[in-house]
Design a protein around this motif. Structure first.
Motif, short mmCIF file in Angstrom:
data_model
loop_
_atom_site.label_atom_id
_atom_site.label_comp_id
_atom_site.label_asym_id
_atom_site.label_seq_id
_atom_site.Cartn_x
_atom_site.Cartn_y
_atom_site.Cartn_z
N ILE A 1 0.92 -1.10 -0.01
CA ILE A 1 -0.10 0.01 0.17
C ILE A 1 0.94 1.16 0.00
N PRO A 2 1.91 1.40 0.94
CA PRO A 2 2.64 2.51 0.64
C PRO A 2 3.37 2.83 -0.62
N ARG A 3 3.55 1.73 -1.46
CA ARG A 3 4.19 1.74 -2.78
C ARG A 3 2.97 2.28 -3.82
N ALA A 4 1.99 1.77 -3.51
CA ALA A 4 0.69 2.25 -4.33
C ALA A 4 0.62 3.67 -4.25
N GLU A 5 0.58 4.04 -2.97
CA GLU A 5 0.32 5.44 -2.76
C GLU A 5 1.36 6.40 -3.20
N ARG A 6 2.53 5.66 -3.07
CA ARG A 6 3.67 6.61 -3.70
C ARG A 6 3.74 6.75 -5.17
N ILE A 7 3.30 5.86 -6.04
CA ILE A 7 2.77 5.83 -7.19
C ILE A 7 2.01 6.94 -7.70
N LEU A 8 0.86 6.90 -6.94
CA LEU A 8 -0.32 7.44 -7.24
C LEU A 8 0.08 9.06 -6.75
N GLU A 9 0.68 9.15 -5.72
CA GLU A 9 1.19 10.66 -5.32
C GLU A 9 2.29 11.17 -6.32
N ASP A 10 3.54 10.61 -6.11
CA ASP A 10 4.56 11.11 -6.67
C ASP A 10 4.86 10.44 -8.01
N GLY A 11 4.63 9.52 -8.40
CA GLY A 11 5.12 8.96 -9.71
C GLY A 11 6.31 8.64 -9.58
N PRO A 12 7.19 8.31 -10.70
CA PRO A 12 8.70 8.18 -10.65
C PRO A 12 9.41 9.08 -10.05
#
Lengths: 183, 183
Positions: A58-69
């Protein structure tokens, strides 16, 4: 949730039930042996699955959706369970994993609402750019990988009990030699 | 049943529940891939478990108790499922396995009543003399071995979906190279 996530989530929902069917109330005779000499006992595997529910998917999914690469994923401690869960009974670990999985799936349902979200990208610290779709597929295969490790540890508990039949049992032979082929 | 069989039977009772938790109602996306290129799909594994319930464990236990090592076990057809189950839906195979396992455990309870029975010997056509205790331990580990094969087939269905994460997923790497070590 996008329909193309249906199959991935199908496995994610099953895993806590499979783990409980295998381990809840199981006698110590089956649960004290690691899958390989330097490997993990069933309780270590469940502990690692718990860690990943808390710190990985979940933290990684959130980072993708919030910050992208633009911002890489935070590192994930594969051994967090060794100290955190040392005194927790196996049955409690099995229950805790199921509780966490229910929460992470509910969170996933909030997070990912659009098919196009699945193509959004994040930055893995060593693998480079990855998509949310790949992260979620990996979540499911990671479940399968580690639950199959529970089977190897359980089988290892009966290594001596099967006597001469060991030569036909790949799950035992591979604990000694990963490339072994049953006779 | 002798108390020293309690642990062995614990796994034998769990297996149908584990298989159903994993496969009952599962989408085709997870169930059409064999564990290795020449291996078995989940339905083949369940079919093989069905064959063993019918032709292997109980007939061999009966032969040990009736004939001892004077008469070898009858050969067991590892591929009987390929023709017998070709048109049977996976969910029906999963149910049939559970029905058969309930019957074989009831028969085991009738057959083996005395601790000393477990040391009685039979003759395996290639392995030589084996004990009833070893046969029953092998029954449980054979369950673990083949159910873990279901996990490998399911994971294989998502081989492409995980993208670059494959390098960390031993369950996928070992389908290509049994000695592969995740990066």
């Amino acid at each position: 949730m996008p329909t193309s996530l249906t199959d991935t989530v199908d496995v994610l929902r099953r895993t806590p039930t499979v783990v409980a069917a295998l381990l809840a109330g199981a006698p110590d005779a089956w649960t004290e042996t690691p899958d390989t000499p330097d490997g993990w006992r069933p309780r270590d595997v469940v502990g690692h699955l718990i860690s990943a529910e808390i710190d990985d998917w979940i933290p990684r999914a959130e980072r993708i959706l919030e910050d992208g690469p633009s911002k890489p994923f935070a590192p994930f401690d594969r051994h967090a369970h060794l100290t955190r869960d040392a005194d927790v009974p196996l049955d409690r670990l099995v229950e805790h994993f199921a509780e966490l999985r229910a929460q992470t799936l509910a969170r996933l349902d909030e997070l990912v609402t659009d098919e196009a979200d699945l193509d959004r990208r994040g930055l893995h610290p060593t693998l480079g750019e990855v998509t949310l779709r790949e992260l979620l597929a990996t979540w499911a295969v990671h479940d399968l990988d580690h639950v199959s490790q529970i089977f190897a540890g359980m089988a290892g508990s009966y290594d001596a009990e099967v006597g001469p039949w060991k030569t036909y049992l790949g799950i035992l032979l591979r604990r000694d030699d990963p490339a072994a082929i049953p006779g």
